[in-house]
Design a protein around this motif. Sequence first.
Motif, PDB file in Angstrom:
ATOM      1  N   GLU A  57     140.292 -41.086   7.134  1.00 17.66           N
ATOM      2  CA  GLU A  57     138.974 -40.699   6.617  1.00 17.66           C
ATOM      3  C   GLU A  57     137.944 -40.559   7.738  1.00 17.66           C
ATOM      4  N   GLN A  58     138.229 -41.146   8.891  1.00 18.24           N
ATOM      5  CA  GLN A  58     137.323 -41.044  10.044  1.00 18.24           C
ATOM      6  C   GLN A  58     137.747 -39.936  10.996  1.00 18.24           C
ATOM      7  N   SER A  59     138.840 -39.292  10.701  1.00 20.90           N
ATOM      8  CA  SER A  59     139.387 -38.258  11.568  1.00 20.90           C
ATOM      9  C   SER A  59     139.289 -36.906  10.875  1.00 20.90           C
ATOM     10  N   ALA A  60     138.861 -35.895  11.610  1.00 18.58           N
ATOM     11  CA  ALA A  60     138.751 -34.549  11.051  1.00 18.58           C
ATOM     12  C   ALA A  60     139.591 -33.583  11.865  1.00 18.58           C
ATOM     13  N   ASN A  61     140.128 -32.606  11.184  1.00 18.85           N
ATOM     14  CA  ASN A  61     140.921 -31.569  11.832  1.00 18.85           C
ATOM     15  C   ASN A  61     140.155 -30.258  11.800  1.00 18.85           C
ATOM     16  N   CYS A  62     140.241 -29.534  12.901  1.00 17.69           N
ATOM     17  CA  CYS A  62     139.627 -28.219  13.005  1.00 17.69           C
ATOM     18  C   CYS A  62     140.757 -27.197  13.106  1.00 17.69           C
ATOM     19  N   VAL A  63     140.800 -26.276  12.161  1.00 22.04           N
ATOM     20  CA  VAL A  63     141.827 -25.244  12.179  1.00 22.04           C
ATOM     21  C   VAL A  63     141.170 -23.878  12.307  1.00 22.04           C
ATOM     22  N   VAL A  64     141.876 -22.972  12.970  1.00 24.31           N
ATOM     23  CA  VAL A  64     141.389 -21.607  13.125  1.00 24.31           C
ATOM     24  C   VAL A  64     142.122 -20.739  12.108  1.00 24.31           C
ATOM     25  N   VAL A  65     141.343 -19.988  11.349  1.00 25.01           N
ATOM     26  CA  VAL A  65     141.872 -19.140  10.288  1.00 25.01           C
ATOM     27  C   VAL A  65     141.564 -17.684  10.621  1.00 25.01           C
ATOM     28  N   ALA A  66     142.531 -16.836  10.319  1.00 27.98           N
ATOM     29  CA  ALA A  66     142.346 -15.395  10.480  1.00 27.98           C
ATOM     30  C   ALA A  66     142.263 -14.766   9.099  1.00 27.98           C
ATOM     31  N   GLY A  67     141.139 -14.145   8.810  1.00 31.19           N
ATOM     32  CA  GLY A  67     140.962 -13.430   7.546  1.00 31.19           C
ATOM     33  C   GLY A  67     141.079 -11.947   7.815  1.00 31.19           C
ATOM     34  N   ARG A  68     141.865 -11.243   6.991  1.00 32.07           N
ATOM     35  CA  ARG A  68     142.079  -9.821   7.202  1.00 32.07           C
ATOM     36  C   ARG A  68     141.702  -9.002   5.969  1.00 32.07           C
ATOM     37  N   ARG A  69     141.023  -7.915   6.259  1.00 31.42           N
ATOM     38  CA  ARG A  69     140.739  -6.901   5.236  1.00 31.42           C
ATOM     39  C   ARG A  69     140.927  -5.568   5.947  1.00 31.42           C
ATOM     40  N   ALA A  77     136.536 -20.993  12.094  1.00 30.93           N
ATOM     41  CA  ALA A  77     137.012 -22.365  12.225  1.00 30.93           C
ATOM     42  C   ALA A  77     136.651 -23.113  10.955  1.00 30.93           C
ATOM     43  N   CYS A  78     137.545 -24.002  10.551  1.00 29.88           N
ATOM     44  CA  CYS A  78     137.329 -24.813   9.359  1.00 29.88           C
ATOM     45  C   CYS A  78     137.575 -26.270   9.727  1.00 29.88           C
ATOM     46  N   VAL A  79     136.686 -27.148   9.293  1.00 26.15           N
ATOM     47  CA  VAL A  79     136.807 -28.572   9.600  1.00 26.15           C
ATOM     48  C   VAL A  79     136.909 -29.351   8.300  1.00 26.15           C
ATOM     49  N   VAL A  80     138.000 -30.117   8.180  1.00 23.93           N
ATOM     50  CA  VAL A  80     138.244 -30.937   6.995  1.00 23.93           C
ATOM     51  C   VAL A  80     138.717 -32.319   7.429  1.00 23.93           C
ATOM     52  N   LEU A  81     138.533 -33.298   6.571  1.00 30.11           N
ATOM     53  CA  LEU A  81     139.035 -34.637   6.864  1.00 30.11           C
ATOM     54  C   LEU A  81     140.558 -34.611   6.926  1.00 30.11           C
ATOM     55  N   ALA A  82     141.119 -35.515   7.718  1.00 32.73           N
ATOM     56  CA  ALA A  82     142.568 -35.583   7.894  1.00 32.73           C
ATOM     57  C   ALA A  82     143.297 -35.994   6.622  1.00 32.73           C
ATOM     58  N   THR A  83     142.570 -36.485   5.638  1.00 27.66           N
ATOM     59  CA  THR A  83     143.182 -36.867   4.364  1.00 27.66           C
ATOM     60  C   THR A  83     143.374 -35.668   3.450  1.00 27.66           C
ATOM     61  N   THR A  84     142.885 -34.497   3.855  1.00 24.11           N
ATOM     62  CA  THR A  84     142.889 -33.311   3.004  1.00 24.11           C
ATOM     63  C   THR A  84     143.489 -32.115   3.731  1.00 24.11           C
ATOM     64  N   ARG A  85     143.589 -31.022   3.000  1.00 25.78           N
ATOM     65  CA  ARG A  85     144.036 -29.748   3.568  1.00 25.78           C
ATOM     66  C   ARG A  85     142.984 -28.688   3.272  1.00 25.78           C
ATOM     67  N   CYS A  86     142.839 -27.784   4.206  1.00 28.24           N
ATOM     68  CA  CYS A  86     141.882 -26.701   4.051  1.00 28.24           C
ATOM     69  C   CYS A  86     142.389 -25.685   3.027  1.00 28.24           C
ATOM     70  N   ASP A  87     141.525 -25.258   2.113  1.00 21.87           N
ATOM     71  CA  ASP A  87     141.875 -24.273   1.094  1.00 21.87           C
ATOM     72  C   ASP A  87     141.746 -22.866   1.681  1.00 21.87           C
ATOM     73  N   VAL A  88     142.725 -22.493   2.496  1.00 18.27           N
ATOM     74  CA  VAL A  88     142.699 -21.213   3.200  1.00 18.27           C
ATOM     75  C   VAL A  88     142.788 -20.036   2.242  1.00 18.27           C
ATOM     76  N   ASN A  89     143.696 -20.110   1.274  1.00 20.15           N
ATOM     77  CA  ASN A  89     143.926 -18.963   0.389  1.00 20.15           C
ATOM     78  C   ASN A  89     142.901 -18.819  -0.721  1.00 20.15           C
TER      79      ASN A  89
END
Length: 176
Positions: A57-69, A77-89
Amino acid sequence: MLGSLVTTPAVDRPELLATPVAAAVAGLPREQVLVAEIDADLADTAAFCEHYGVTLEQSANCVVVAGRRGDVTTLAACVVLATTRCDVNGVVRRRLDARKASFAPTDVATEATGMAYGGITPVGLPADWPVLLVDAAVVAQPWVVVGSGVRHSKLVLPGALLARLPGAEVVEGLAG
């Protein structure tokens, strides 16, 4: 401060930061952006948290997402707590107005950010990126651990500070 991490103001230890991160921390409050040297082999979230006594809960992950149209690809970039997953889709794809969104390939993410894979952080992202999405749960943390742009250290800073970074947008429900 958090677990067994030994921290110091990040601005005083630029050798522990990726180049763009070192440049960015120079403009942030000295007492609020700390860095801790860690074992690079323990940089991945689960191993890091277990070894250094930092909760997920004290740790966050930063992920890079590519959106295409069509022929246009937008990196974010998306930052979420390590207890969760980013809702990319869902959330991210809609926010980027993309037909398809996915995690950016490693080589694309590292080249675009100038940071090491496994150490990418929201601090020091390229100025031309249109968006930095930060989950509201991250912002609510008094202190959070994120990458430093390299694998041999971590940044420790108030979650609320992430909401004030260039291009930041706080999103309820970014994490699923």
